[in-house]
Design a protein around this motif. Structure first.
Motif, short mmCIF file in Angstrom:
data_model
loop_
_atom_site.label_atom_id
_atom_site.label_comp_id
_atom_site.label_asym_id
_atom_site.label_seq_id
_atom_site.Cartn_x
_atom_site.Cartn_y
_atom_site.Cartn_z
N LEU A 57 31.78 -44.24 -22.17
CA LEU A 57 31.93 -42.05 -21.96
C LEU A 57 33.24 -42.01 -22.29
O LEU A 57 33.17 -40.97 -22.62
N THR A 58 34.18 -42.68 -21.25
CA THR A 58 35.85 -42.21 -21.39
C THR A 58 36.44 -40.66 -22.76
O THR A 58 36.48 -40.43 -23.32
N HIS A 59 35.47 -42.43 -24.04
CA HIS A 59 36.12 -41.92 -25.51
C HIS A 59 34.77 -41.52 -25.85
O HIS A 59 35.07 -40.09 -26.59
N LEU A 60 34.22 -42.10 -26.73
CA LEU A 60 32.95 -41.95 -27.31
C LEU A 60 32.09 -40.45 -26.77
O LEU A 60 31.72 -39.69 -27.61
N GLY A 61 31.53 -41.17 -25.17
CA GLY A 61 30.45 -39.66 -24.51
C GLY A 61 31.18 -38.69 -24.63
O GLY A 61 31.14 -37.65 -25.10
N TYR A 62 32.43 -38.26 -23.81
CA TYR A 62 33.45 -37.62 -22.97
C TYR A 62 34.31 -36.92 -23.81
O TYR A 62 34.05 -35.36 -23.58
N THR A 63 34.29 -37.29 -24.95
CA THR A 63 34.80 -36.87 -26.05
C THR A 63 34.24 -36.58 -27.48
O THR A 63 33.68 -34.81 -27.93
N HIS A 64 34.52 -37.18 -28.10
CA HIS A 64 33.51 -37.40 -29.20
C HIS A 64 32.04 -36.83 -28.97
O HIS A 64 32.07 -35.30 -29.69
N LEU A 65 31.21 -36.99 -28.76
CA LEU A 65 29.74 -36.44 -28.03
C LEU A 65 29.41 -35.11 -28.03
O LEU A 65 28.76 -34.70 -28.24
N LEU A 66 29.66 -35.89 -26.91
CA LEU A 66 29.41 -33.76 -25.96
C LEU A 66 30.68 -32.93 -26.29
O LEU A 66 29.89 -31.84 -26.45
N MET A 67 31.49 -33.17 -27.27
CA MET A 67 32.43 -31.61 -28.02
C MET A 67 31.54 -31.57 -29.56
O MET A 67 31.37 -30.46 -29.97
N GLU A 68 31.32 -32.63 -29.94
CA GLU A 68 29.75 -32.63 -30.91
C GLU A 68 28.63 -31.24 -30.97
O GLU A 68 29.17 -30.45 -31.31
N GLY A 69 28.00 -31.18 -29.98
CA GLY A 69 27.33 -30.94 -29.02
C GLY A 69 27.92 -28.67 -29.37
O GLY A 69 27.31 -27.68 -29.24
N VAL A 70 28.86 -29.34 -28.69
CA VAL A 70 29.72 -28.22 -28.08
C VAL A 70 30.42 -27.24 -29.34
O VAL A 70 30.32 -25.95 -30.06
N VAL A 71 30.31 -27.83 -30.57
CA VAL A 71 30.79 -27.35 -31.93
C VAL A 71 30.20 -26.76 -32.41
O VAL A 71 29.56 -26.01 -33.22
N ILE A 72 28.36 -27.85 -32.47
CA ILE A 72 27.23 -26.85 -33.78
C ILE A 72 26.82 -26.01 -32.38
O ILE A 72 26.37 -25.03 -33.54
N CYS A 73 26.98 -26.01 -31.41
CA CYS A 73 26.42 -24.53 -30.76
C CYS A 73 27.29 -23.61 -31.35
O CYS A 73 26.85 -22.42 -31.24
N THR A 74 28.96 -23.45 -30.94
CA THR A 74 29.67 -22.53 -31.29
C THR A 74 29.23 -21.58 -32.99
O THR A 74 29.68 -20.53 -33.05
N HIS A 75 29.77 -22.97 -34.19
CA HIS A 75 28.62 -22.29 -35.05
C HIS A 75 27.54 -21.49 -34.83
O HIS A 75 27.78 -20.62 -36.03
N ARG A 76 26.51 -21.86 -34.05
CA ARG A 76 25.30 -21.08 -34.52
C ARG A 76 25.57 -20.56 -33.18
O ARG A 76 24.43 -18.92 -34.29
N ASN A 77 26.30 -19.60 -32.78
CA ASN A 77 26.68 -18.83 -32.53
C ASN A 77 27.49 -17.81 -31.67
O ASN A 77 27.21 -16.65 -31.54
N LEU A 78 28.71 -18.60 -32.17
CA LEU A 78 29.76 -17.12 -32.73
C LEU A 78 30.37 -17.35 -34.22
O LEU A 78 30.30 -18.04 -34.31
N SER A 79 30.15 -15.87 -33.65
CA SER A 79 30.54 -15.49 -35.56
C SER A 79 32.07 -16.44 -35.98
O SER A 79 32.44 -16.38 -34.91
N PRO A 80 32.07 -16.73 -36.97
CA PRO A 80 33.84 -16.87 -37.76
C PRO A 80 34.11 -15.47 -37.62
O PRO A 80 35.67 -16.04 -37.06
N SER A 81 34.34 -13.78 -37.16
CA SER A 81 34.66 -12.84 -36.76
C SER A 81 34.98 -13.22 -35.08
O SER A 81 36.05 -12.42 -34.81
N HIS A 82 34.59 -14.12 -34.27
CA HIS A 82 34.43 -13.64 -33.14
C HIS A 82 36.13 -14.43 -32.44
O HIS A 82 35.92 -15.87 -32.92
N PRO A 83 37.04 -14.28 -31.10
CA PRO A 83 38.31 -14.35 -31.10
C PRO A 83 37.69 -15.17 -30.51
O PRO A 83 38.39 -16.40 -30.88
N LEU A 84 37.03 -16.07 -29.51
CA LEU A 84 37.14 -17.17 -29.17
C LEU A 84 37.01 -17.84 -30.70
O LEU A 84 36.87 -19.66 -30.05
N PHE A 85 35.43 -18.32 -31.08
CA PHE A 85 35.70 -18.59 -32.27
C PHE A 85 36.81 -19.20 -33.25
O PHE A 85 37.65 -20.55 -33.34
#
Length: 681
Positions: A370-398
């Motif tokens: 949890l503290t290591h693999l789950g709540y950092t590595h894998l939780l953020m993996e989903g966020v990274v995928i989602c960010t690439h899928r929905n925010l253009s590389p031109s987007h300020p938040l990206f």
């Protein structure tokens, strides 16, 4: 990508007319980043005038891993005063066709004015042109109408290659296949691949067999002869050290204030008599002097078949008159009964020691899952995928978040293949095994809340340990809060600049898509984050956007640093924080001999695996927080915010070094000089 109306115009590569522009092309840090293809560019100014297609010499093969090539050209635009956009493309020439471009810079030779056009991606040979505006940092609704199709096409391409996958039913959202843009750079790949061999070489003079250790002294000698002694090696039996592990170890977010002894914890006034100074248990509870670690989340966890059983302990601590946190009671299973005794410091020393080792064994499972693999590595993996899928590389938040995503997908892909796979390190060296780590992860993800665990102060408040008058010495809290706040200040500056009116939030369809997928169930190809601020229609205030971006950057930097970089210090000397114990959960108080304790520990070969892997995991990958490997923000506000961020981090680093002078045990894992930008190890 769009076709240029200038495609058929002659190539004005380099003739006798006077050069008026300098074009610098910077190649990114990727393996095979250079190209021997033909490269062409067209410049546009703000008055709608355009250059002919300009040929750049095909010598990009020498321009690799952050190097640059500079070309002086005549733009063909009379009295050129600005360059507002560029379009470029490459045509296949030789074997090295693909090209990873970091940025293209254009400078007027007459005035020294310059403009930056960030690219930050692989470019393949095509007659379709990549068109970029200056700084390439626009909300979707502010993108020029003639470029919106290109932006949507790029996002469609990203959605095709950044696809969600669940490797285990109801498990975390992970990447289906690693995109080429996410692969390790040449330098990082080589360093990581050779580090393990180097560490193994340092142990080559030691005979590593499947035999057991004879004595603790035999085990201790190994460290002096190989990878170095973890600092705990001389104090690991001490009660004050056991308390300190809860406050500044790898898992510092379990300890909580105890106002009432749980009904299933068989602790009475008599149990802790003599351990609370002049206070009774009731008084200590009333005066906020009692703290508890309850690992009920592991109760009944299905682990690797054949491994010894996993406990689900409760541990009670007392804050004494010197503000030291000391353990006073440990119960190894949740359900009270005659086969589940409560251990205390009054028990024989080795009996009490074994109880602490079994507690740490379970917390080690919690930490890694949890503290290591789950709540950092894998939780953020989903966020990274989602960010690439929905925010253009031109987007300020990206652009704001992207430096903190560097190599995360790559290290997760490799880590799951090498460490968290059947027969891998977790399966062999941890009690829970791969089966248990994913089962525990699923339990933890169901409990994780964005507005609680995601935000440092709220998470501390939920455990009752935010107030310094209640728990005066808590290095994790005292360093994490100011670092989180510095990150939030940086995020606030950038986000408020781009969302200076509510209409800009409501009008940003990419932002709305991003939030929708962040909260969508993992079983429905979403990230499955719970309690993300906003509504079904999206974010409603700029503060909500700030909080979400701050949490993401914080987890990728300080959250991972706190959980990761002292792994060798905790796990390396196996008795201190045993990932696996070769004994069933004790059911009675037994006075163990040293030989019996040694028999509980992994054999020599498994000890080597634990030492080498935790040493490797404790190495730092990317640069220090704020010292970005790749720059994404080139607009003046973004550049200024990053510079101020770096200054704030330097000041904070100086303050943290000062705090460490007076600490009984050094805690520098959240010093900004040590905290990396991203999860890359």
């Amino acid at each position: 990508m769009i076709k240029s109306p200038f495609l058929k115009r002659r190539d004005k590569n380099h003739n006798n007319e006077k050069d008026d522009v300098e074009i610098k092309v910077v190649t990114g840090d990727r393996r095979g980043a250079g190209t021997d293809s033909k490269v062409f560019i067209i410049l546009h100014d703000s008055n709608g005038r355009s250059s002919p297609q300009l040929r750049l010499n095909n010598r990009m093969t020498t321009n690799c891993r952050g190097q640059s090539c500079t070309f002086n050209r005549n733009s063909g635009i009379p009295d050129l005063t600005n360059v507002s956009r560029i379009e470029f493309w490459i045509e296949k020439f030789g074997l090295g066709a693909g090209w990873f471009v970091d940025r293209i810079c254009v400078k007027l030779l007459s005035t020294e004015k310059s403009w930056v056009f960030p690219v930050l991606k692989w470019v393949k040979p095509s007659k379709e042109h990549i068109v970029l505006t200056v700084n390439d940092c626009l909300l979707p609704q502010h993108t020029p109408m003639d470029l919106r199709a290109q932006r949507m096409t790029d996002l469609g391409f990203k959605k095709a290659i950044y696809r969600f996958k669940q490797n285990v039913p109801h498990g975390p959202a992970q990447i289906e296949n690693l995109p080429s843009d996410e692969k390790f750079s040449e330098e990082y790949y080589w360093t990581f691949a050779t580090d393990k061999l180097n560490l193994l070489a340092q142990t080559k003079f030691i005979e590593w067999t499947t035999s057991k250790w004879n004595t603790l002294d035999d085990l201790k000698r190994v460290y002096r002869q190989s990878l170095g002694e973890p600092t705990c090696i001389g104090v690991w039996k001490e009660d004050w050290w056991f308390g300190l592990q809860r406050l500044q170890g790898v898992n510092p977010n379990v300890i909580r204030l105890c106002k009432k002894i749980p009904d299933n914890f068989a602790v009475t006034e008599e149990t802790v008599k003599g351990f609370l100074g002049e206070m009774s248990l009731a008084e200590a509870l009333e005066k906020n002097k009692m703290f508890i670690c309850d690992l009920e989340i592991t109760d009944g966890l299905v682990c690797k078949e054949g491994n010894y059983g996993l406990a689900s302990p409760l541990a009670l601590f007392h804050l004494n008159s010197e503000n030291s946190l000391l353990p006073v009671a440990i119960q190894l299973k949740q359900k009270r009964g005659p086969d589940n005794p409560v251990y205390t410091p009054n028990d024989p020393p080795n009996t009490w020691l074994v109880a602490k080792m079994f507690y740490n064994n379970v917390e080690a499972q919690h930490h890694q899952a949890l503290t290591h693999l789950g709540y950092t590595h894998l939780l953020m993996e989903g966020v990274v995928i989602c960010t690439h899928r929905n925010l253009s590389p031109s987007h300020p938040l990206f652009k704001l978040m992207a430096p903190h995503f560097l190599f995360l997908l790559a290290i997760n892909t490799r880590g799951l293949e090498k460490l968290v796979a059947p027969g891998g390190w977790v399966d062999n060296c941890m009690t829970q095994g791969v089966t248990g780590i994913f089962n525990l992860m699923k339990r933890g993800f169901d409990r994780w809340r964005f507005d609680r665990e995601g935000q440092v102060e709220k998470e501390l408040e939920a455990r009752g340990v935010l107030d310094k008058t209640i728990l005066p010495y808590y290095p994790y809290r005292d360093d994490a809060i100011p670092l989180y706040n510095v990150i939030k200040k940086y995020v606030t500056t950038v986000v408020k600049h781009h969302y200076d009116t509510p209409e800009k939030i409501s009008g940003d369809w990419e932002l709305r898509w991003w939030r929708e997928e962040l909260v969508k169930s993992r079983d429905e190809n979403g990230v499955g984050l719970q309690n993300v601020p906003g509504t079904a229609d999206g974010f409603t205030t700029v503060e909500e956007v700030i909080d979400v971006v701050t949490v993401i950057i914080s987890i990728c930097s300080l959250g991972h640093a706190a959980a990761n970089f002292q792994q060798y210090e905790q796990y390396g000397f196996v008795p201190n924080y045993p990932g696996i114990l070769m004994l069933d959960i004790p059911k009675e108080k037994k006075n163990y001999t040293e030989e019996e304790i040694m028999a509980m520990l992994p054999d020599k070969r498994m000890t080597l695996d634990i030492m080498v892997i935790t040493k490797l995991l404790s190495s730092r990958g990317t640069k220090s927080l704020g010292d970005f490997e790749m720059q994404y923000l080139y607009d003046p506000v973004g550049v200024q915010a990053a510079e101020e961020f770096q200054k704030d981090l330097k000041r904070l680093s100086y303050e943290m070094k000062g705090r460490n002078i007076d600490r009984p045990w050094k805690f520098d894992w959240l010093d900004p000089e040590i905290v990396p930008n991203s999860i890359s190890v």
